[in-house]
Scaffold this motif. Sequence first.
Motif, PDB file in Angstrom:
ATOM      1  N   MET A   1     -26.914  55.893  16.681  1.00  0.00           N
ATOM      2  CA  MET A   1     -26.368  55.081  15.589  1.00  0.00           C
ATOM      3  C   MET A   1     -25.435  55.927  14.733  1.00  0.00           C
ATOM      4  SD  MET A   1     -28.464  52.947  12.680  1.00  0.00           S
ATOM      5  CE  MET A   1     -27.594  51.971  11.468  1.00  0.00           C
TER       6      MET A   1
ATOM      7  N   VAL B   1     -23.244  57.389  11.584  1.00  0.00           N
ATOM      8  CA  VAL B   1     -23.550  57.576  10.170  1.00  0.00           C
ATOM      9  C   VAL B   1     -22.707  56.616   9.344  1.00  0.00           C
ATOM     10  CG1 VAL B   1     -24.223  59.981  10.469  1.00  0.00           C
ATOM     11  CG2 VAL B   1     -21.840  59.414   9.944  1.00  0.00           C
ATOM     12  N   GLU B   2     -23.179  56.363   8.114  1.00  0.00           N
ATOM     13  CA  GLU B   2     -22.494  55.439   7.207  1.00  0.00           C
ATOM     14  C   GLU B   2     -21.926  56.223   6.032  1.00  0.00           C
ATOM     15  OE1 GLU B   2     -23.660  51.940   3.976  1.00  0.00           O
ATOM     16  OE2 GLU B   2     -25.178  52.751   5.358  1.00  0.00           O
TER      17      GLU B   2
ATOM     18  N   VAL C   1     -24.830  58.643   5.008  1.00  0.00           N
ATOM     19  CA  VAL C   1     -26.210  58.235   5.283  1.00  0.00           C
ATOM     20  C   VAL C   1     -26.417  58.144   6.786  1.00  0.00           C
ATOM     21  CG1 VAL C   1     -27.929  56.423   4.929  1.00  0.00           C
ATOM     22  CG2 VAL C   1     -26.302  56.957   3.110  1.00  0.00           C
ATOM     23  N   ASP C   2     -27.506  58.723   7.243  1.00  0.00           N
ATOM     24  CA  ASP C   2     -27.884  58.647   8.652  1.00  0.00           C
ATOM     25  C   ASP C   2     -29.241  57.972   8.743  1.00  0.00           C
ATOM     26  OD1 ASP C   2     -28.312  58.919  11.341  1.00  0.00           O
ATOM     27  OD2 ASP C   2     -28.326  61.114  11.361  1.00  0.00           O
ATOM     28  N   GLN C   3     -29.274  56.765   9.316  1.00  0.00           N
ATOM     29  CA  GLN C   3     -30.506  55.981   9.452  1.00  0.00           C
ATOM     30  C   GLN C   3     -31.209  55.830   8.099  1.00  0.00           C
ATOM     31  OE1 GLN C   3     -32.881  56.779  13.080  1.00  0.00           O
ATOM     32  NE2 GLN C   3     -31.407  58.439  13.502  1.00  0.00           N
ATOM     33  N   GLY C   4     -30.396  55.527   7.069  1.00  0.00           N
ATOM     34  CA  GLY C   4     -30.939  55.258   5.748  1.00  0.00           C
ATOM     35  C   GLY C   4     -31.200  56.482   4.900  1.00  0.00           C
ATOM     36  N   ILE C   5     -30.973  57.668   5.451  1.00  0.00           N
ATOM     37  CA  ILE C   5     -31.273  58.903   4.725  1.00  0.00           C
ATOM     38  C   ILE C   5     -29.963  59.631   4.391  1.00  0.00           C
ATOM     39  CG2 ILE C   5     -32.437  61.137   4.824  1.00  0.00           C
ATOM     40  CD1 ILE C   5     -34.380  59.921   6.830  1.00  0.00           C
TER      41      ILE C   5
ATOM     42  N   HIS D   1     -26.583  68.511  10.447  1.00  0.00           N
ATOM     43  CA  HIS D   1     -25.522  67.537  10.698  1.00  0.00           C
ATOM     44  C   HIS D   1     -24.136  68.186  10.682  1.00  0.00           C
ATOM     45  CE1 HIS D   1     -28.677  64.569  10.061  1.00  0.00           C
ATOM     46  NE2 HIS D   1     -27.842  63.619  10.424  1.00  0.00           N
TER      47      HIS D   1
END
Length: 303
Positions: free
Chosen positions: A1, A3-4, A50-54, A81
């Motif tokens: 997934m 990152v955001e 953010v990666d998986q909400g973190i 990261h």
Amino acid sequence: MAVEYRAWQEGDDLELIQLWGGPESAAAEQFRGSFRTPSDSPWNRCITVVDQGIPVAAACVYGAALHPDRLWCYIEVAADHRRAGIGSTLLTMLQHEAAASPSGITALRSKVTPGTTGAAFAEATGFTALQRSRLVIIEPGALAAPAFDDAAGPQLEEAATGSVELTRALASFYESVHGWDRADISLGRAQQLFLADASGAGGAIVLRDRPRADGGAIAAFAVSYTQARTDDPADVLLGYDTTLAPQEQQAAVATMIAMLVHQYPIQLEVDDSMEALVAVVEPLLATGAARLAGPETLVVATA
């Protein structure tokens, strides 16, 4: 997934600090306090990754009234990261935000410590060094205290931190030694940042080329930010009249340092642009009469 990338939110700092751990340098510690929700007044833009909400990384860019020709920026990515393009992407995003800043300023600057990941990233992304700064501790007795026997010669005296004359001398010095990053420093701003009670200034002394009654001007000055004398080095801002001849500048600096370290150590911030101060301090470092308080700091910038 994937990152955001999103705007900074309250609480991101608590999660990031847990993941990042301790800062790798004093500069990193300082910049971590700059993260906040984006604002137009004062202008700043902060981005969280953010990666998986973190939250795993963050970046910020913001203006500086005192040095208006560049914007400050900072990027930090969690160790696990890195080398995945996140830092480079954040830098591109900060450059995009800077291009839309109300000031019209697009050049970026930051602070790094040589040998750190931050310094390596800055070099790899095209930042170049503008200035080197060092914290130097000068030991007691490093220079012999001069005698002020001549009533018509140089004079040392206490100065009120609210003195307009001292404020003018400080502003002139600061502006002169920051030609590498233009300073817009009015008397009011100099007083607020360096001499007001809120700045922590605890006292000041000035060295005049001759008695004040005879028109003596300030050749050098020192402002202490340590309220009480202890065995620990006092934090001192030392400045001088940069319009004097180089040898006169160095003599004034040496005299001021000698008086300050007669019994106690002091700590000075020494930028390479402070040429007279560097000329006096370098031999002291070479002989061990002075020492570095920590790693040097570089101000780096984009073209």
